[in-house]
Write an enzyme that holds these catalytic residues in place. Structure first.
Site, short mmCIF file in Angstrom:
data_model
loop_
_atom_site.label_atom_id
_atom_site.label_comp_id
_atom_site.label_asym_id
_atom_site.label_seq_id
_atom_site.Cartn_x
_atom_site.Cartn_y
_atom_site.Cartn_z
N ASP A 11 0.83 -1.20 0.00
CA ASP A 11 0.00 0.00 0.00
C ASP A 11 0.87 1.26 0.00
O ASP A 11 0.43 2.33 0.42
CB ASP A 11 -1.01 -0.01 1.15
N GLN A 227 6.10 9.40 13.82
CA GLN A 227 6.16 8.34 14.84
C GLN A 227 6.34 8.93 16.23
O GLN A 227 5.77 8.44 17.20
CB GLN A 227 7.31 7.37 14.53
N HIS A 239 8.67 -1.35 9.16
CA HIS A 239 7.92 -2.60 9.32
C HIS A 239 8.05 -3.53 8.12
O HIS A 239 8.45 -4.69 8.24
CB HIS A 239 6.43 -2.29 9.52
N ASP A 240 7.67 -3.02 6.93
CA ASP A 240 7.51 -3.88 5.76
C ASP A 240 8.83 -4.46 5.26
O ASP A 240 8.86 -5.56 4.69
CB ASP A 240 6.84 -3.10 4.62
#
Length: 313
Positions: A11, A227, A239-240
């Site tokens: 995304d 963040q 993360h990804d």
């Protein structure tokens, strides 16, 4: 060395861009295609972001637009983290790169059906594209070598106290994937939050240089701000990108096999990945869940990929 054939389903937010950058450059990965889903922002925006990243880094991999909506729930976006465009921070040249005309779900089905069962799906956004592909053509299930996904948590969520964003954005799709019987590897928040990108890491990638070093800096300096504002973190987790790290070298990440179930009941636990860490349910494990990551190894791997974009001629 065997190259892992993958389809990266994303995304196209900030950490997605790092995952694209790594997957397209590392010699252990054969990136067949990039499929785009709505998530961090609406599909029109996430598609533009994916194309912009590919254009800037001269990544010549086909990009396909997929599901613009979740399967059932009302659409949500993470503009508090990723901004109005879904990839705020970097400034890109005018976009000339175009997406393919084929729908992402059709591309996933056709590619898997024509394969020898050697393709890994790497969804790092909501699981809408993957779930719809599974429902449209169940014959793809035995063709999927493995699904290595970013989503969920066995501890605390980040979008609700119970749920991580990617799963919460389409819990019903996640339920389809987690009950599919396909081998699953889950990089949840418990693991990915260990990859907090502090200013010294950003400076390291800036020193590495090249177009990927510049993009990394622009992306992560923006994430640093959001963040801290939202979670009080000293930097943004990538993360990804942990999914790509796992595919390159699974030994860098410790996993534990667990039975994982997605809560699709309305209420405070909607979208939670219920992970049976202690095996109290007695159900067979269906997921390898990421527990810890060797962060020194991981940032070294990211830098290796960043340096891969520096032109030597």
């Amino acid at each position: 060395m065997e190259k892992r054939k993958i389809i990266l389903d994303c995304d196209s937010g900030h950490d997605d861009a790092i995952a694209i950058m790594m997957a397209a450059k590392h010699p252990a990965i054969d990136l067949l295609g990039i499929t785009i889903v709505a998530g961090n922002q609406t599909l029109d925006k996430t598609l533009i972001n994916g194309l912009n990243v590919c254009q800037k880094l001269e990544i010549n991999v086909p990009v396909y637009a997929g599901m613009p909506q979740p399967i059932m729930r009302q659409q949500i976006v993470a503009d508090n983290i990723h901004g109005e465009t879904g990839l705020d921070g970097p400034v890109f040249e005018p976009l000339t790169r175009q997406a393919e005309s084929t729908h992402a779900v059709k591309y996933i089905i056709d590619t898997l059906m024509a394969s020898d069962g050697d393709i890994t799906l790497v969804p790092v956004g909501p699981l809408s594209n993957i779930a719809v592909a599974m429902r449209m053509q169940p014959a793809i299930l035995p063709k999927i070598r493995e699904i290595v996904l970013m989503g969920g948590a066995y501890g605390t969520g980040n979008f609700t106290p119970s749920a991580e964003f990617n799963i919460f954005a389409d819990p019903e799709a996640a339920r389809v994937v987690f009950t599919s019987g396909v081998p699953l590897v889950m990089m949840g928040l418990d693991l990915t939050n260990q990859t907090v990108c502090t200013p010294d890491v950003i400076a390291r990638m800036e020193r590495a240089g090249g177009p990927a070093g510049e993009l990394f800096s622009d992306i992560m300096n923006f994430t640093l701000k959001t963040q801290f504002e939202n979670y009080g973190l000293a930097g943004g987790p990538v993360h990804d990108a942990t999914c790509i790290g796992y595919l390159i070298n699974p030994d860098g990440i410790k996993t534990q096999e667990m039975y994982v179930e997605v809560d699709v009941n309305s209420g405070p636990c909607y979208g939670r990945t219920v992970c049976d860490e202690l095996g109290v349910l007695g159900k067979p494990a269906n997921t390898k869940v990421g527990i810890t990551i060797d962060t020194d190894w991981f940032w070294g791997l990211v830098e290796e990929c960043v340096r891969g974009y520096i032109k030597t001629h």
